[in-house]
Design a protein around this motif. Structure first.
Motif, PDB file in Angstrom:
ATOM      1  N   GLY A  13      85.860  83.157  14.036  1.00 55.85           N
ATOM      2  CA  GLY A  13      85.189  81.906  14.390  1.00 55.85           C
ATOM      3  C   GLY A  13      85.355  80.807  13.363  1.00 55.85           C
ATOM      4  N   SER A  14      86.072  81.074  12.259  1.00 52.11           N
ATOM      5  CA  SER A  14      86.204  80.066  11.201  1.00 52.11           C
ATOM      6  C   SER A  14      87.157  78.953  11.630  1.00 52.11           C
ATOM      7  CB  SER A  14      86.697  80.719   9.912  1.00 52.11           C
ATOM      8  OG  SER A  14      88.046  81.103  10.050  1.00 52.11           O
ATOM      9  N   MET A  21      89.796  77.857  10.281  1.00 43.88           N
ATOM     10  CA  MET A  21      91.210  78.220  10.117  1.00 43.88           C
ATOM     11  C   MET A  21      91.784  78.784  11.418  1.00 43.88           C
ATOM     12  SD  MET A  21      93.017  80.787   7.386  1.00 43.88           S
ATOM     13  CE  MET A  21      92.573  82.333   8.139  1.00 43.88           C
ATOM     14  N   TYR A  22      91.015  79.653  12.076  1.00 45.21           N
ATOM     15  CA  TYR A  22      91.498  80.281  13.313  1.00 45.21           C
ATOM     16  C   TYR A  22      91.412  79.324  14.502  1.00 45.21           C
ATOM     17  CZ  TYR A  22      91.628  84.459  10.500  1.00 45.21           C
ATOM     18  OH  TYR A  22      91.927  85.364   9.513  1.00 45.21           O
ATOM     19  N   PHE A  23      90.469  78.380  14.437  1.00 41.06           N
ATOM     20  CA  PHE A  23      90.392  77.331  15.459  1.00 41.06           C
ATOM     21  C   PHE A  23      91.690  76.511  15.444  1.00 41.06           C
ATOM     22  CE2 PHE A  23      89.439  72.832  16.363  1.00 41.06           C
ATOM     23  CZ  PHE A  23      88.945  72.918  17.661  1.00 41.06           C
ATOM     24  N   PHE A  24      92.127  76.133  14.236  1.00 40.78           N
ATOM     25  CA  PHE A  24      93.373  75.363  14.097  1.00 40.78           C
ATOM     26  C   PHE A  24      94.597  76.211  14.458  1.00 40.78           C
ATOM     27  CE2 PHE A  24      90.851  72.810  10.856  1.00 40.78           C
ATOM     28  CZ  PHE A  24      90.668  71.729  11.700  1.00 40.78           C
ATOM     29  N   LEU A  25      94.540  77.492  14.078  1.00 41.02           N
ATOM     30  CA  LEU A  25      95.655  78.389  14.384  1.00 41.02           C
ATOM     31  C   LEU A  25      95.833  78.544  15.899  1.00 41.02           C
ATOM     32  CD1 LEU A  25      97.876  80.385  13.659  1.00 41.02           C
ATOM     33  CD2 LEU A  25      96.134  82.139  13.297  1.00 41.02           C
ATOM     34  N   ALA A  26      94.724  78.703  16.620  1.00 46.59           N
ATOM     35  CA  ALA A  26      94.778  78.819  18.088  1.00 46.59           C
ATOM     36  C   ALA A  26      95.311  77.526  18.698  1.00 46.59           C
ATOM     37  CB  ALA A  26      93.393  79.139  18.643  1.00 46.59           C
ATOM     38  N   HIS A  61      80.558  74.982  -0.109  1.00 42.86           N
ATOM     39  CA  HIS A  61      80.348  73.873   0.838  1.00 42.86           C
ATOM     40  C   HIS A  61      81.274  73.968   2.045  1.00 42.86           C
ATOM     41  CE1 HIS A  61      79.127  72.253  -3.163  1.00 42.86           C
ATOM     42  NE2 HIS A  61      78.041  71.923  -2.457  1.00 42.86           N
ATOM     43  N   TYR A  62      82.008  75.088   2.141  1.00 44.64           N
ATOM     44  CA  TYR A  62      83.072  75.200   3.158  1.00 44.64           C
ATOM     45  C   TYR A  62      82.576  74.938   4.581  1.00 44.64           C
ATOM     46  CZ  TYR A  62      86.662  77.326   6.106  1.00 44.64           C
ATOM     47  OH  TYR A  62      87.596  77.547   7.086  1.00 44.64           O
ATOM     48  N   LEU A  63      81.519  75.638   4.997  1.00 44.93           N
ATOM     49  CA  LEU A  63      81.038  75.521   6.381  1.00 44.93           C
ATOM     50  C   LEU A  63      80.372  74.170   6.658  1.00 44.93           C
ATOM     51  CD1 LEU A  63      79.701  79.133   6.994  1.00 44.93           C
ATOM     52  CD2 LEU A  63      81.791  78.113   7.889  1.00 44.93           C
ATOM     53  N   ILE A  64      79.942  73.486   5.589  1.00 45.93           N
ATOM     54  CA  ILE A  64      79.344  72.155   5.764  1.00 45.93           C
ATOM     55  C   ILE A  64      80.456  71.111   5.906  1.00 45.93           C
ATOM     56  CG2 ILE A  64      77.868  70.385   4.701  1.00 45.93           C
ATOM     57  CD1 ILE A  64      76.575  72.811   3.126  1.00 45.93           C
ATOM     58  N   ARG A  78      82.216  72.252  12.919  1.00 41.74           N
ATOM     59  CA  ARG A  78      82.881  72.154  14.221  1.00 41.74           C
ATOM     60  C   ARG A  78      83.214  70.697  14.580  1.00 41.74           C
ATOM     61  NH1 ARG A  78      84.614  75.732  18.220  1.00 41.74           N
ATOM     62  NH2 ARG A  78      84.604  77.025  16.366  1.00 41.74           N
ATOM     63  N   ARG A  79      82.325  69.771  14.194  1.00 38.96           N
ATOM     64  CA  ARG A  79      82.565  68.360  14.501  1.00 38.96           C
ATOM     65  C   ARG A  79      83.825  67.853  13.783  1.00 38.96           C
ATOM     66  NH1 ARG A  79      78.047  63.979  13.006  1.00 38.96           N
ATOM     67  NH2 ARG A  79      76.794  65.123  14.517  1.00 38.96           N
TER      68      ARG A  79
END
Length: 313
Positions: free
Chosen positions: A54-55, A57-62, A129-132, A136-137
């Motif tokens: 769900g990170s 990185m995988y959103f961009f990879l998909a 601070h990665y997830l901040i 998703r936005r």
């Protein structure tokens, strides 16, 4: 200058006129295309289905894998079918459409590669601070920017050639339509249009390539402060990103950072970044990421093995 209607279609010379060579290439490119589609769509499905991926990185990879599948589909089927035909033609409208789709997806891909580098940079330099920072936005904003940038870039290609006069030869010594092969057929001076193409295509590839090298240079320098395990994981992720960026951008620089011209090696280079690279990307990311590899294996096990009720021991 209005578009001259003398040319309503183009003849694509393809690779070879030898019948045996065409059959061999037909089998080879068909297999590459099938592997490419299966590999990229498998990554998209794995990222959507697997909760552990769900990170950002995988959103961009998909997103990149989906784009690769569309990108190759804009070119490969026409190339494969053409190998079975004696005369390979493409209408003016279909040629311009192919040019637009090719550069739209290429433009989107390049911005996604930058987003992946930025994601990697934040994950390693500012892990707390990665997830901040990459929420998703931000991910969706990157994707919107990628599509907007790709659209503007592709529109420029179409506007550059659509109104030009095609009044002479209509033979393209390639297997598809691109900006330089089309400009070579125009019966007017294309010097300034050629310069604008170098500025739009070539400069974009060089700037993005330098930007990525800068990002990954900073990332690799900061790895000194990480543990051996963290360093190994980060290197594994970054090396796959760098490899994919290199495979995409170096041929792009070769093709567009030059005056309007055509070289025999262009066919090989074009095949490489339109068909071979989209096939290699899933392999590179899956083999370098143990998390991705495990998720793909789990998905394949679910798909290939029917639900069996195991006897209780």
């Amino acid at each position: 200058m209005g578009q001259n209607n003398n040319v309503t279609e183009f003849v694509l010379l393809g690779f070879t006129q030898d019948p045996l060579g065409q059959k061999v290439l037909f089998v080879m490119f068909s297999l590459i295309y099938i592997v490419m589609m299966v590999g990229n769509l498998l990554i998209v499905a794995t990222v959507i289905i697997s909760p552990s991926l769900g990170s950002p990185m995988y959103f961009f990879l998909a997103s990149l894998s989906f784009m690769d599948a569309v990108y190759s589909t804009a070119i490969s089927p026409k190339l494969i079918v053409g190998l079975l035909r004696d005369t390979k033609t493409i209408s003016f409208t279909a040629c311009i459409s192919q040019l637009f789709i090719e550069h739209l997806i290429g433009g989107v891909d390049i911005v996604i590669l930058v987003a992946m580098a930025y994601d990697c940079y934040v994950a390693i330099r500012k892990p707390l601070h990665y997830l901040i920072v990459t929420n998703r936005r931000v991910c969706i904003l990157f994707l919107v920017m990628a599509w907007a940038g790709g659209f503007v870039h592709a529109l420029f290609q179409v506007l550059a050639v659509y109104k030009l006069p095609f009044c002479g030869p209509n033979i393209i010594d390639l297997f598809g339509c691109d900006i330089y092969p089309l400009l070579l057929l125009v019966c007017t001076d294309t010097y300034f249009i050629g310069l604008s193409v170098i500025g739009n295509n070539g400069a974009m590839c060089i700037v993005i390539f330098i930007l990525l090298l800068f990002f990954y240079g900073i990332i690799l320098r900061s790895l000194k402060n990480h543990s051996q395990e963290g360093r190994h994981k980060a290197l594994s992720t970054c090396s796959s990103h760098i490899t994919v960026a290199f495979l995409f951008l170096v041929p792009c620089i070769f093709m567009y950072v030059r005056p309007v011209s055509s070289f025999p090696v262009d066919k090989v280079i074009t095949v490489f970044y339109t068909i071979v690279t989209p096939m290699l990307n899933p392999l590179i990311y899956t083999l370098r990421s143990s998390e991705m590899k495990n998720s793909v294996e789990k998905l394949l096990q679910k798909l290939l093995s029917p639900n069996r009720i195991r006897p209780s021991s």
